[in-house]
Write a protein that holds these residues in place. Structure first.
Motif, short mmCIF file in Angstrom:
data_model
loop_
_atom_site.label_atom_id
_atom_site.label_comp_id
_atom_site.label_asym_id
_atom_site.label_seq_id
_atom_site.Cartn_x
_atom_site.Cartn_y
_atom_site.Cartn_z
N LYS A 381 0.88 -1.18 0.00
CA LYS A 381 0.00 0.00 0.00
C LYS A 381 0.91 1.22 0.00
N GLY A 382 0.78 2.07 -1.01
CA GLY A 382 1.68 3.22 -1.12
C GLY A 382 3.12 2.74 -1.14
N ASP A 383 3.97 3.31 -0.28
CA ASP A 383 5.38 2.90 -0.30
C ASP A 383 5.70 1.84 0.76
N ILE A 384 4.64 1.26 1.34
CA ILE A 384 4.88 0.22 2.35
C ILE A 384 4.59 -1.16 1.76
N THR A 385 5.49 -2.10 2.03
CA THR A 385 5.27 -3.49 1.65
C THR A 385 5.11 -4.31 2.92
N TYR A 386 4.09 -5.14 2.93
CA TYR A 386 3.82 -5.99 4.11
C TYR A 386 4.23 -7.41 3.80
N LEU A 387 5.09 -7.97 4.63
CA LEU A 387 5.49 -9.36 4.49
C LEU A 387 4.73 -10.13 5.57
N THR A 388 3.85 -11.02 5.17
CA THR A 388 3.15 -11.81 6.18
C THR A 388 3.78 -13.20 6.20
N ALA A 417 12.65 -1.73 8.23
CA ALA A 417 11.71 -2.83 8.45
C ALA A 417 11.26 -2.81 9.90
N MET A 418 9.97 -3.09 10.09
CA MET A 418 9.42 -3.07 11.45
C MET A 418 8.50 -4.27 11.66
N PHE A 419 8.64 -4.91 12.83
CA PHE A 419 7.74 -6.01 13.15
C PHE A 419 6.42 -5.42 13.63
N LYS A 420 5.36 -5.82 12.97
CA LYS A 420 4.04 -5.28 13.29
C LYS A 420 3.58 -5.62 14.73
N PRO A 421 3.73 -6.88 15.17
CA PRO A 421 3.20 -7.21 16.51
C PRO A 421 3.95 -6.50 17.64
N THR A 422 5.25 -6.22 17.47
CA THR A 422 6.03 -5.62 18.57
C THR A 422 6.35 -4.16 18.29
N ILE A 458 5.75 -8.17 8.85
CA ILE A 458 6.86 -7.20 8.89
C ILE A 458 6.56 -6.15 7.83
N GLU A 459 6.60 -4.90 8.28
CA GLU A 459 6.40 -3.79 7.34
C GLU A 459 7.75 -3.35 6.84
N ILE A 460 7.92 -3.30 5.54
CA ILE A 460 9.20 -2.78 5.04
C ILE A 460 8.98 -1.62 4.09
N LYS A 461 10.01 -0.80 3.98
CA LYS A 461 10.00 0.25 2.95
C LYS A 461 11.05 -0.11 1.92
N LEU A 462 10.62 -0.19 0.69
CA LEU A 462 11.55 -0.49 -0.40
C LEU A 462 11.89 0.83 -1.08
#
Ligand code: JFZ
Length: 466
Positions: A381-388, A417-422, A458-462
């Protein structure tokens, strides 16, 4: 070469209006199959059918007469539309599809055009209205499921029944053989049109119609009439969303017309069956409707006969659908008293708990630039990529393959990169390159993430760099 069609797709490519954009962003929906078949729940006189419980009339365990009188007992004392809507909201569903009329012809609204409706049950009240109001109040969009096949209408029977068993009618090889049948079928067409207009008139807030049973042979031969009906319904209800299971083109082609263009607004072919690649979706909008057991849509008393999907099975399917630009819709089959069974309640709760932390990876997303990788699915979504991540690596190093940009001089790098749950930043290591120039990164999974026994995001920005 394109073949000129009168009743094929009326548009090439996706709808671009706000209503369809809203549909695209739902991510997750709820289906509800509820009708008089919930009373037997797949069992009758001590015998159990393995077939879909909502097809119980054709199970061979009940006579047609017994089935057609079940409605006289329909009195779901425990039904609470607001409770269902709250549960759906907690699960994270953004839209709901409700069976107004399944193949048996029983109407969950007080239709003026038949006596076989909720109005003539001991329950009496309009269930469609209760649900439309309750879900709309929760901010959940409502769609009406409507079966073209109607075993209760004499004109339908006259027109199409080769045998008494409509299961043999799958392939749509019915024919209208004589003038009497033709006249009967005309009354059925008028009845169907009246009911659809009635539904859109009674429930003007609904967003669309989810058709079923249109593989019926006689219906498929009515391309011009059905096409005109579709136009009429759209004219009376601006923004109306209709899937590809409503009508055939003049050559009997369904879903895709003779030229390969999608008929109506989204592809309904991925029923209980997800695509595995974007190529398979042909770039169409699509939904996948899914049962929790193997193939039971209506209430079946005995789920021990079937594999029952776990919340994580369903979450993976939800994320996978969204990673391929589709919506995922989970079916519920309430019982004859109006209860949603405990198993479904538990599953809804688990999914909702997961969605409340990780829903950003599902709502309003599209496919990402990353290719499918063993650890799970990615969305963007936009400039965020979500790795599930559904398959956690044993060495706790999550290897991400980042594509070469189309422009040869550019490569993608993971900026952060950021862990969504923490909500903690991830440590990223250089994972090298391969011969094609693709770049790899290793994300180190910290102890608190290693401990998780559920999928995580994990949310990452590419970023593209030279
Ligand atoms: C139909 C119904 O017969 C069934 O009871 C349920 O309502 C489901 C949602 O729709 O079943 C179908 C319809 C189409 C396919 C498979 C099952 N299909 O296209 O593969």
């Amino acid at each position: 070469m394109r073949i000129p069609l009168k009743h094929g797709a009326h548009r090439v490519g996706k709808r671009t209006d706000a209503d369809m954009q809203r549909w695209r962003e739902y991510g997750l929906g709820q289906f509800i199959h509820w009708g008089v078949y919930a009373i037997p729940g797949g069992q009758w006189n001590g015998k159990t059918t393995h077939y879909a419980a909502e097809w119980f009339r054709t199970s061979g365990l009940i006579t047609k007469e017994e089935y057609d009188n079940l409605y006289k007992q329909f009195n779901p004392a425990k039904f609470d539309a607001k409770k269902w809507a709250k549960q759906a909201k907690q699960m994270g569903a953004k839209y709901m599809i409700f069976t107004t009329k399944h193949h048996d012809g029983f109407c969950m609204w007080p239709s003026k055009y038949t006596d076989y409706t909720i109005a003539n049950t001991p329950y009496k009240s309009d269930i469609v209205k209760e649900l439309v109001d309750a879900y709309t109040a929760e901010g959940i969009d409502v769609y009406l499921y409507f079966s073209i096949i109607d075993w209760s209408h004499p004109g339908y029977q006259a027109g199409t029944a080769i045998t008494n068993d409509d299961r043999l009618n799958w392939a749509g090889y019915t024919a209208i053989s004589n003038e009497k049948d033709k006249a009967g079928y005309e009354t059925f067409k008028e009845f169907t049109r009246n009911q659809l207009i009635e539904l859109l008139t009674n429930y003007p807030t609904v967003k669309g119609l989810w058709f079923d049973g249109s593989w019926d042979g006689a219906w498929m031969k009515e391309a011009a009439w059905v096409d005109a009906l579709g136009t009429e319904l759209r004219d009376m209800h601006p923004g109306l969303i209709i899937g590809s299971r409503f009508r055939a083109d003049e050559n009997g082609k369904r879903h895709e017309d003779t030229n390969g263009d999608l008929i109506d607004d989204y592809d309904q072919r991925f029923e209980r069956n997800l695509p595995n690649s974007l190529a398979e979706t042909k770039g169409f909008d699509w939904d996948c409707v899914m049962t929790i057991p193997e193939n039971q849509w209506g209430y079946h008393r005995d789920w021990s006969l079937t594999y029952v999907k776990t919340p994580y099975d369903l979450i993976e399917m939800t994320v996978k659908a969204n990673s391929l630009d589709g919506n995922f819709v989970i079916n519920f089959g309430p019982d004859g008293d109006g209860n949603i069974r405990q198993e479904e309640t538990d599953i809804a709760k688990s999914i909702g708990n997961w969605m409340s932390v990780n829903g950003d990876a599902v709502y309003g997303v599209q496919h990402s630039v990353l290719e499918k990788q063993d650890w799970g699915h990615s969305t963007a979504k936009g400039d965020i990529t979500y790795l599930t991540v559904f398959n956690k690596p044993m060495n706790n190093l999550l290897r991400i393959k980042v594509p070469r940009s189309k422009d040869k001089d550019m490569i993608y790098v993971i900026e952060n990169a950021m862990f969504k749950p923490t909500k903690k930043a991830a440590v990223i290591r250089d994972g090298g390159r391969d011969k094609s120039g693709s770049v790899y990164y290793d994300i180190v999974l910290p102890a608190d993430i290693q401990k998780l026994s559920e999928p995580f995001v994990i949310e990452i920005k590419l970023k593209q760099v030279n």
